[in-house]
Design a protein around this motif. Structure first.
Motif, PDB file in Angstrom:
ATOM      1  N   GLN A 165      67.885  24.283 -47.804  1.00 42.29           N
ATOM      2  CA  GLN A 165      66.346  23.923 -48.863  1.00 42.29           C
ATOM      3  C   GLN A 165      66.208  23.192 -48.111  1.00 42.29           C
ATOM      4  O   GLN A 165      66.753  21.814 -47.658  1.00 42.29           O
ATOM      5  N   THR A 166      64.019  22.765 -48.310  1.00 44.28           N
ATOM      6  CA  THR A 166      64.050  21.231 -47.986  1.00 44.28           C
ATOM      7  C   THR A 166      62.893  20.973 -49.054  1.00 44.28           C
ATOM      8  O   THR A 166      62.672  21.590 -50.263  1.00 44.28           O
ATOM      9  N   GLY A 167      62.835  19.684 -49.111  1.00 47.04           N
ATOM     10  CA  GLY A 167      61.690  18.871 -49.831  1.00 47.04           C
ATOM     11  C   GLY A 167      60.273  19.552 -49.954  1.00 47.04           C
ATOM     12  O   GLY A 167      60.220  20.518 -48.927  1.00 47.04           O
ATOM     13  N   ASN A 168      59.323  19.765 -50.841  1.00 44.08           N
ATOM     14  CA  ASN A 168      57.792  19.992 -50.871  1.00 44.08           C
ATOM     15  C   ASN A 168      57.227  19.091 -51.203  1.00 44.08           C
ATOM     16  O   ASN A 168      57.020  17.916 -51.879  1.00 44.08           O
ATOM     17  N   GLY A 169      56.013  19.732 -50.780  1.00 49.81           N
ATOM     18  CA  GLY A 169      55.310  18.562 -50.179  1.00 49.81           C
ATOM     19  C   GLY A 169      53.136  18.859 -51.002  1.00 49.81           C
ATOM     20  O   GLY A 169      53.376  19.118 -51.881  1.00 49.81           O
ATOM     21  N   GLY A 170      52.445  18.822 -50.419  1.00 51.29           N
ATOM     22  CA  GLY A 170      51.475  19.224 -51.235  1.00 51.29           C
ATOM     23  C   GLY A 170      50.447  18.584 -51.929  1.00 51.29           C
ATOM     24  O   GLY A 170      50.904  17.174 -51.025  1.00 51.29           O
ATOM     25  N   PRO A 171      49.890  19.027 -52.412  1.00 46.87           N
ATOM     26  CA  PRO A 171      48.282  17.350 -52.532  1.00 46.87           C
ATOM     27  C   PRO A 171      48.748  16.261 -52.660  1.00 46.87           C
ATOM     28  O   PRO A 171      48.390  15.663 -53.441  1.00 46.87           O
ATOM     29  N   GLN A 172      49.678  16.205 -54.064  1.00 45.88           N
ATOM     30  CA  GLN A 172      50.461  15.297 -54.671  1.00 45.88           C
ATOM     31  C   GLN A 172      51.407  14.293 -54.368  1.00 45.88           C
ATOM     32  O   GLN A 172      52.047  13.418 -54.392  1.00 45.88           O
ATOM     33  N   GLY A 173      51.516  14.888 -53.003  1.00 41.69           N
ATOM     34  CA  GLY A 173      52.565  13.684 -51.609  1.00 41.69           C
ATOM     35  C   GLY A 173      53.567  14.241 -51.517  1.00 41.69           C
ATOM     36  O   GLY A 173      55.075  15.145 -52.464  1.00 41.69           O
ATOM     37  N   GLN A 174      54.534  14.462 -50.683  1.00 39.84           N
ATOM     38  CA  GLN A 174      56.657  14.914 -49.999  1.00 39.84           C
ATOM     39  C   GLN A 174      57.159  14.744 -50.960  1.00 39.84           C
ATOM     40  O   GLN A 174      56.914  13.087 -51.282  1.00 39.84           O
ATOM     41  N   LEU A 175      57.871  15.253 -51.448  1.00 37.14           N
ATOM     42  CA  LEU A 175      59.448  14.661 -51.830  1.00 37.14           C
ATOM     43  C   LEU A 175      60.947  15.106 -51.126  1.00 37.14           C
ATOM     44  O   LEU A 175      60.376  16.097 -50.230  1.00 37.14           O
ATOM     45  N   VAL A 176      61.001  14.048 -50.555  1.00 33.36           N
ATOM     46  CA  VAL A 176      62.597  13.888 -50.030  1.00 33.36           C
ATOM     47  C   VAL A 176      63.770  14.546 -50.975  1.00 33.36           C
ATOM     48  O   VAL A 176      64.336  13.818 -51.667  1.00 33.36           O
ATOM     49  N   ASN A 177      64.544  15.571 -49.959  1.00 39.82           N
ATOM     50  CA  ASN A 177      66.153  15.891 -50.552  1.00 39.82           C
ATOM     51  C   ASN A 177      66.752  16.043 -49.981  1.00 39.82           C
ATOM     52  O   ASN A 177      66.325  17.005 -48.849  1.00 39.82           O
ATOM     53  N   LYS A 178      68.175  16.163 -49.815  1.00 36.14           N
ATOM     54  CA  LYS A 178      69.027  17.277 -49.253  1.00 36.14           C
ATOM     55  C   LYS A 178      68.976  17.643 -50.030  1.00 36.14           C
ATOM     56  O   LYS A 178      70.288  17.919 -50.981  1.00 36.14           O
ATOM     57  N   GLY A 179      68.906  19.369 -49.392  1.00 38.80           N
ATOM     58  CA  GLY A 179      69.685  20.471 -50.028  1.00 38.80           C
ATOM     59  C   GLY A 179      68.083  20.566 -51.499  1.00 38.80           C
ATOM     60  O   GLY A 179      67.065  19.750 -51.743  1.00 38.80           O
ATOM     61  N   GLY A 180      68.745  20.467 -53.040  1.00 41.57           N
ATOM     62  CA  GLY A 180      68.263  20.774 -53.827  1.00 41.57           C
ATOM     63  C   GLY A 180      67.111  21.111 -54.243  1.00 41.57           C
ATOM     64  O   GLY A 180      66.593  22.324 -53.729  1.00 41.57           O
ATOM     65  N   LEU A 181      65.838  20.735 -55.042  1.00 39.90           N
ATOM     66  CA  LEU A 181      65.313  20.996 -55.727  1.00 39.90           C
ATOM     67  C   LEU A 181      64.251  20.411 -55.991  1.00 39.90           C
ATOM     68  O   LEU A 181      64.555  19.030 -55.961  1.00 39.90           O
ATOM     69  N   ASP A 182      62.552  20.450 -56.724  1.00 35.28           N
ATOM     70  CA  ASP A 182      61.912  19.388 -57.316  1.00 35.28           C
ATOM     71  C   ASP A 182      61.837  19.425 -58.578  1.00 35.28           C
ATOM     72  O   ASP A 182      61.640  20.465 -59.045  1.00 35.28           O
TER      73      ASP A 182
END
Length: 347
Positions: free
Chosen positions: A105-122
């Motif tokens: 898994q990876t973080g999610n970006g998009g128009p509101q900005g990148q999110l940083v995680n180690k695995g996991g979810l947003d």
């Protein structure tokens, strides 16, 4: 980027600016075969979950005695005040030789900005007008781990999207669970990432913190990630709309020569079922009235919100919050079988 994609990004960015919402990353707390909501007290439950949130997570979590904010010493989510627990099933890649490996898994970006995680979810908390925050002991479930029929899934609430790039900031498509999004997991070698979306109900009966099926005390009021519409009379209390997004990185599996030769999908959830069985579990655990304050004070995205007393932690802090498996077994690397029944063995 095509004009339609630019327009979609601009529209979503405008929407985000017009209506504030919490949108933040949660790193992996543990990947474990436990489920204190559906199978409390049981180890080696029917299928594997990826869990994020407060480190007081355990196999029981009796709502009468388990005080998440009081018992948690850290959280794998962005906001220090949020010790809730969130979890979903795990996606696996099945190779043509019958072995399995967990999809990263990876973080999610998009128009509101990148999110940083180690695995996991947003996680999102989306308000629609005045909302009432969840109460201590509140919990709920979206989706069904036993469902195999895509037609029985509310497609505006549970869906998957194919991303043809590994750049999570290169936003693809429109609003969640619209356009070409599908209930089933996409099986296309063009997909480099697959975004899973799980949207929870937005209306509560105002009485029960849970129900036997973990669903009957809440209700949807429309579809999509818009905060929900007018609540039905039996569920009069508008609650924040929770949405999970998981970015599954399938870029290492794009070579179709690795795929099963019988025509079945190479991607499957840990229940040994496809996208129709996607589901998410939630146990509320925000400290004090911090979530209510966050909704009332229009806190936005994953930033500090002094008006509500919210503190956004650095990814190095929330990423370091982990717990050990309570149902110890091998979940990484190639496996001879899915973690079902007895503990899985290494291939």
């Amino acid at each position: 980027m095509q004009w339609t994609s630019v327009a979609a990004v601009a529209l979503l960015a405008h929407s985000a600016a017009a209506q504030n919402m919490l949108r933040f990353a949660c790193s992996q707390l543990v990947v474990d075969r436990v489920d204190p909501l559906v199978d409390p007290g049981v180890v080696y439950t029917p299928h594997l979950h990826q869990i994020v949130g407060g480190n007081s997570f355990n196999i029981t979590m009796d709502p009468a005695t388990h005080d998440l904010p009081g018992l948690s010493t850290c959280t794998s989510c962005t906001f220090k005040e949020d010790t809730s627990n969130y979890w979903t099933a795990v996606m696996f890649f099945k190779a043509k030789n019958g072995t399995y490996i967990r999809v990263p898994q990876t973080g999610n970006g998009g128009p509101q900005g990148q999110l940083v995680n180690k695995g996991g979810l947003d996680v999102y908390y989306i308000p629609s007008g005045k909302v009432t925050a969840f109460k201590p002991g509140f919990r709920m479930l979206a989706g069904s781990a036993a469902n195999e029929d895509p037609k029985k899934v509310q497609s505006g609430s549970i869906c998957h999207r194919c991303w043809t790039s590994t750049n999570d900031n290169n936003f693809v498509g429109g609003a969640p669970c619209t356009g070409s999004d599908t209930v089933e997991i996409p099986s296309d070698p063009k997909c480099k990432m697959i975004r899973q979306t799980i949207i929870f109900p937005t209306c509560w009966d105002g009485k029960n913190l849970d129900s036997p099926d973990h669903k009957s005390h809440v209700s949807y009021s429309g579809q999509g990630a818009n905060g929900g519409g007018t609540c039905p009379s039996a569920f009069p209390v508008k609650i924040p709309q929770i949405m999970y997004e998981v970015m599954w990185d399938v870029s290492n599996f794009a070579d179709k020569s690795l795929w099963p030769t019988d025509g079945t999908s190479p991607y499957i959830y840990s229940m040994d079922v496809g996208g129709a069985a996607a589901h998410g579990d939630y146990i509320f655990g925000w400290k004090g009235d911090s979530l209510q304050q966050a909704m009332d004070k229009n806190c936005n995205l994953n930033k500090d919100c002094p008006a509500a007393g919210l503190h956004a932690q650095d990814p190095s802090v929330y990423g370091a919050c982990n717990v050990k498996q309570q149902a110890p077994e091998k979940v990484d690397g190639w496996l001879a079988a899915l973690p079902l029944g007895t503990p899985a063995m290494k291939a």
